[in-house]
Scaffold this active site. Sequence first.
Site, PDB file in Angstrom:
ATOM      1  N   VAL A  24       0.842  -1.206   0.000  1.00 46.37           N
ATOM      2  CA  VAL A  24       0.000   0.000   0.000  1.00 46.37           C
ATOM      3  C   VAL A  24       0.874   1.251   0.000  1.00 46.37           C
ATOM      4  O   VAL A  24       0.674   2.172  -0.809  1.00 46.37           O
ATOM      5  CB  VAL A  24      -0.962  -0.008   1.214  1.00 46.37           C
ATOM      6  CG1 VAL A  24      -1.547   1.368   1.482  1.00 46.37           C
ATOM      7  CG2 VAL A  24      -2.075  -1.025   0.989  1.00 46.37           C
ATOM      8  N   GLU A  25       1.864   1.300   0.888  1.00 41.83           N
ATOM      9  CA  GLU A  25       2.710   2.495   0.963  1.00 41.83           C
ATOM     10  C   GLU A  25       3.560   2.666  -0.291  1.00 41.83           C
ATOM     11  O   GLU A  25       3.744   3.782  -0.773  1.00 41.83           O
ATOM     12  CB  GLU A  25       3.596   2.475   2.208  1.00 41.83           C
ATOM     13  CG  GLU A  25       4.410   3.753   2.319  1.00 41.83           C
ATOM     14  CD  GLU A  25       4.659   4.210   3.743  1.00 41.83           C
ATOM     15  OE1 GLU A  25       5.331   5.243   3.882  1.00 41.83           O
ATOM     16  OE2 GLU A  25       4.196   3.567   4.688  1.00 41.83           O
ATOM     17  N   THR A  26       4.064   1.577  -0.846  1.00 42.81           N
ATOM     18  CA  THR A  26       4.872   1.668  -2.066  1.00 42.81           C
ATOM     19  C   THR A  26       4.050   2.235  -3.221  1.00 42.81           C
ATOM     20  O   THR A  26       4.490   3.172  -3.910  1.00 42.81           O
ATOM     21  CB  THR A  26       5.437   0.290  -2.452  1.00 42.81           C
ATOM     22  OG1 THR A  26       6.348  -0.128  -1.434  1.00 42.81           O
ATOM     23  CG2 THR A  26       6.154   0.331  -3.791  1.00 42.81           C
TER      24      THR A  26
END
Length: 132
Positions: A57-59
């Site tokens: 998700v963060e990537t």
Amino acid sequence: MTDSEPWPIAVPRSPLDDKLGVEITEQSAQRVSGRAPVDGNTQPYGLWHGGASAVLVETLGSLGAAAHAGPDRHAVGTELNVSHLRSVRSGWVHGVATAIHLGSTSAVYRIELTDDDGRLIASGRLSCRLLG
């Protein structure tokens, strides 16, 4: 994408993304898509690890924010939320980050992770500050 191929824009690759086997298939400020294998990214019970969801998700959101920021600024995550909805034991986890706010100093993305059958396994949101 393999380790020898560049990311779609000039953003440093994360060693953690490489460990997870993250592959980026589409990237723009509006939308980023990619995937990671379940194999090698499980918790002790053989299920896709929730931390792997958070990394994916963060990537994906960060790559969208970096594309929005452009070459003279940097995007840094300021808030991450992930809701785990379904387990997965094999195959790939696919993710799509969609911009919900593209401002002059911030960017916010909604990210949905699905299994190979298109079932939603996690839903997330990432806020990034644009610096530089």
